[in-house]
Write a protein that holds these residues in place. Structure first.
Motif, PDB file in Angstrom:
ATOM      1  N   ASP A  24       0.877  -1.213  -0.130  1.00 29.77           N
ATOM      2  CA  ASP A  24      -0.004   0.026  -0.205  1.00 29.77           C
ATOM      3  C   ASP A  24       0.929   1.201   0.136  1.00 29.77           C
ATOM      4  OD1 ASP A  24      -2.129   1.433   0.205  1.00 29.77           O
ATOM      5  OD2 ASP A  24      -2.557   1.445   2.375  1.00 29.77           O
ATOM      6  N   PHE A  25       0.678   2.132  -1.104  1.00 25.69           N
ATOM      7  CA  PHE A  25       1.473   3.331  -0.837  1.00 25.69           C
ATOM      8  C   PHE A  25       0.322   4.460  -1.249  1.00 25.69           C
ATOM      9  CE2 PHE A  25       4.538   0.382  -3.085  1.00 25.69           C
ATOM     10  CZ  PHE A  25       5.438  -0.046  -1.852  1.00 25.69           C
ATOM     11  N   PRO A  26       0.631   5.844  -0.986  1.00 21.75           N
ATOM     12  CA  PRO A  26      -0.239   6.764  -1.079  1.00 21.75           C
ATOM     13  C   PRO A  26      -0.562   6.981  -2.682  1.00 21.75           C
ATOM     14  CG  PRO A  26       1.871   7.552   0.295  1.00 21.75           C
ATOM     15  CD  PRO A  26       2.093   6.197  -0.192  1.00 21.75           C
ATOM     16  N   TRP A  27       0.329   6.686  -3.406  1.00 21.28           N
ATOM     17  CA  TRP A  27       0.210   6.812  -4.895  1.00 21.28           C
ATOM     18  C   TRP A  27      -0.698   5.750  -5.579  1.00 21.28           C
ATOM     19  CZ3 TRP A  27       5.013   7.036  -3.119  1.00 21.28           C
ATOM     20  CH2 TRP A  27       5.771   5.938  -2.768  1.00 21.28           C
ATOM     21  N   ARG A  28      -1.074   4.571  -4.763  1.00 23.37           N
ATOM     22  CA  ARG A  28      -1.754   3.570  -5.256  1.00 23.37           C
ATOM     23  C   ARG A  28      -3.216   3.820  -4.804  1.00 23.37           C
ATOM     24  NH1 ARG A  28       0.867  -2.384  -4.763  1.00 23.37           N
ATOM     25  NH2 ARG A  28       2.814  -1.823  -6.236  1.00 23.37           N
ATOM     26  N   GLN A  29      -3.562   4.834  -4.022  1.00 27.79           N
ATOM     27  CA  GLN A  29      -4.704   5.224  -3.546  1.00 27.79           C
ATOM     28  C   GLN A  29      -5.650   6.268  -4.364  1.00 27.79           C
ATOM     29  OE1 GLN A  29      -4.127   6.796   0.261  1.00 27.79           O
ATOM     30  NE2 GLN A  29      -3.268   4.980   0.802  1.00 27.79           N
ATOM     31  N   LEU A  31      -5.242   6.855  -8.688  1.00 27.21           N
ATOM     32  CA  LEU A  31      -4.687   6.605  -9.930  1.00 27.21           C
ATOM     33  C   LEU A  31      -4.825   7.479 -11.047  1.00 27.21           C
ATOM     34  CD1 LEU A  31      -4.807   2.788  -9.751  1.00 27.21           C
ATOM     35  CD2 LEU A  31      -2.675   4.013  -9.238  1.00 27.21           C
ATOM     36  N   ASN A  32      -5.246   8.776 -10.494  1.00 23.91           N
ATOM     37  CA  ASN A  32      -5.152  10.122 -11.510  1.00 23.91           C
ATOM     38  C   ASN A  32      -3.795   9.895 -12.309  1.00 23.91           C
ATOM     39  OD1 ASN A  32      -4.072  12.646 -11.916  1.00 23.91           O
ATOM     40  ND2 ASN A  32      -6.232  13.098 -11.704  1.00 23.91           N
ATOM     41  N   PRO A  33      -3.929   9.817 -13.628  1.00 22.91           N
ATOM     42  CA  PRO A  33      -2.614   9.938 -14.394  1.00 22.91           C
ATOM     43  C   PRO A  33      -1.655  11.022 -14.161  1.00 22.91           C
ATOM     44  CG  PRO A  33      -4.576  10.699 -15.711  1.00 22.91           C
ATOM     45  CD  PRO A  33      -5.006  10.231 -14.427  1.00 22.91           C
ATOM     46  N   TYR A  34      -2.001  12.266 -13.703  1.00 29.25           N
ATOM     47  CA  TYR A  34      -1.057  13.337 -13.536  1.00 29.25           C
ATOM     48  C   TYR A  34      -0.272  12.531 -11.957  1.00 29.25           C
ATOM     49  CZ  TYR A  34       0.793  17.686 -11.004  1.00 29.25           C
ATOM     50  OH  TYR A  34       1.529  18.678 -10.561  1.00 29.25           O
ATOM     51  N   LYS A  35      -0.996  12.179 -11.148  1.00 28.18           N
ATOM     52  CA  LYS A  35      -0.586  11.804  -9.828  1.00 28.18           C
ATOM     53  C   LYS A  35       0.422  10.566 -10.097  1.00 28.18           C
ATOM     54  CE  LYS A  35      -4.221  13.624  -6.872  1.00 28.18           C
ATOM     55  NZ  LYS A  35      -5.152  13.324  -6.145  1.00 28.18           N
ATOM     56  N   VAL A  36       0.026   9.511 -11.013  1.00 25.78           N
ATOM     57  CA  VAL A  36       0.990   8.520 -11.223  1.00 25.78           C
ATOM     58  C   VAL A  36       2.367   9.032 -12.054  1.00 25.78           C
ATOM     59  CG1 VAL A  36       1.072   6.429 -12.780  1.00 25.78           C
ATOM     60  CG2 VAL A  36      -1.074   6.860 -11.531  1.00 25.78           C
ATOM     61  N   LEU A  37       2.324  10.070 -12.814  1.00 23.64           N
ATOM     62  CA  LEU A  37       3.260  10.433 -13.467  1.00 23.64           C
ATOM     63  C   LEU A  37       4.211  11.168 -12.453  1.00 23.64           C
ATOM     64  CD1 LEU A  37       2.329  12.585 -16.679  1.00 23.64           C
ATOM     65  CD2 LEU A  37       3.899  10.738 -16.542  1.00 23.64           C
ATOM     66  N   ILE A  38       3.748  11.707 -11.408  1.00 25.39           N
ATOM     67  CA  ILE A  38       4.583  12.457 -10.362  1.00 25.39           C
ATOM     68  C   ILE A  38       5.211  11.138  -9.529  1.00 25.39           C
ATOM     69  CG2 ILE A  38       4.520  13.645  -8.116  1.00 25.39           C
ATOM     70  CD1 ILE A  38       4.036  15.575 -10.462  1.00 25.39           C
ATOM     71  N   ALA A  39       4.496  10.251  -9.237  1.00 23.98           N
ATOM     72  CA  ALA A  39       4.932   9.204  -8.341  1.00 23.98           C
ATOM     73  C   ALA A  39       6.200   8.336  -9.174  1.00 23.98           C
ATOM     74  CB  ALA A  39       3.693   8.100  -7.942  1.00 23.98           C
ATOM     75  N   GLU A  40       5.794   8.217 -10.343  1.00 24.85           N
ATOM     76  CA  GLU A  40       6.848   7.377 -11.184  1.00 24.85           C
ATOM     77  C   GLU A  40       8.047   8.259 -11.521  1.00 24.85           C
ATOM     78  OE1 GLU A  40       6.647   4.167 -11.608  1.00 24.85           O
ATOM     79  OE2 GLU A  40       4.710   3.807 -10.934  1.00 24.85           O
TER      80      GLU A  40
END
Ligand code: SF4
Length: 227
Positions: A24-29, A31-40
């Motif tokens: 469980d990570f904050p970026w899995r809660q 999955l908005n694409p902008y947020k996924v881009l930031i996380a990755e």
């Protein structure tokens, strides 16, 4: 070995394991694409740790949309990224956000080619966005997933220097992705690589796909016959 006939059993074993073992990570809660881009972007060349989680939260609090990040002062973004190292990512993030605003109307595109054209976005990151945010039937391949595939099939030859761009590996990984469920499957493979199929001492005895794995089968036989 995974074949066309038993592939769905392999996929189901991975997905069933994921239900109880997922990380469980904050970026899995979200999955908005902008947020996924930031996380990755924050996870590029960086292990998950408290600093990554803190930077992820700080960035999204201060710059909740591509438009906000596009207008950011790079020095402010650098302050957030500095604890993680590879500080050039601050500049890349700002440039990427500016491109999203200028070329894509502030939206993250859902096409591989367009994602790859963004500053600082490579194959792994682009495919992660397509799979996690848009649930497209694409594989994701990084060094850990490549190692998993090399063990699974006992692929001969040297390990590639840039597995995320190796066409044969992407095809092999793509053939294993269950149609309509790439998000969970790809997340499950990442977690399996982190918890079970580790770089050294893979835990083959507790692996959900040991029956399919050439390397794992040999390891288990060796352990059983050693005194
Ligand atoms: Fe990795 Fe072992 Fe599982 Fe094969 S059986 S995928 S080597 S942990």
């Amino acid at each position: 070995m995974v074949t066309e006939e038993n592939k769905s059993i392999f996929q189901n074993k991975i997905l069933a394991w994921f239900v109880s073992e997922k990380r469980d990570f904050p970026w899995r809660q979200d999955l908005n694409p902008y947020k996924v881009l930031i996380a990755e972007k924050l996870l590029q060349q960086t292990q998950v740790n408290e600093n990554v989680i803190r930077a992820y939260k700080q960035l999204l609090k201060k710059y909740p949309s591509p438009t906000d990040l596009a207008e950011a002062d790079i020095a402010d973004v650098e302050v957030i990224i500095r604890p993680l190292g590879f500080i050039y990512r601050a500049r890349e993030l700002c440039k990427m956000a500016q491109e999203l605003v200028k070329i894509h109307n502030g939206q993250v595109p859902n096409e591989l080619r367009k994602l790859l054209d963004l500053t600082g976005i490579g194959d792994y990151c682009a495919r992660a966005v397509l799979s996690f945010s848009f649930d497209k039937d694409v594989p994701i391949v990084d060094t850990n997933v490549a190692r998993f595939l090399y063990r699974l099939y006992e692929i001969p030859g040297p390990f590639p220097s840039n597995p995320a761009r190796k066409k044969s590996l992407i095809e092999l990984a793509g053939n294993l992705v269950p149609i309509g469920n790439s998000r969970n499957y790809n997340l499950a493979i990442l977690d399996l690589c982190s918890k079970i199929c580790k770089p050294t001492n893979p835990n083959c005895l507790n692996c959900p796909v040991q029956d399919f794995c050439k390397y794992g089968t040999k390891q288990i036989v060796k352990k059983n016959i050693s005194p």
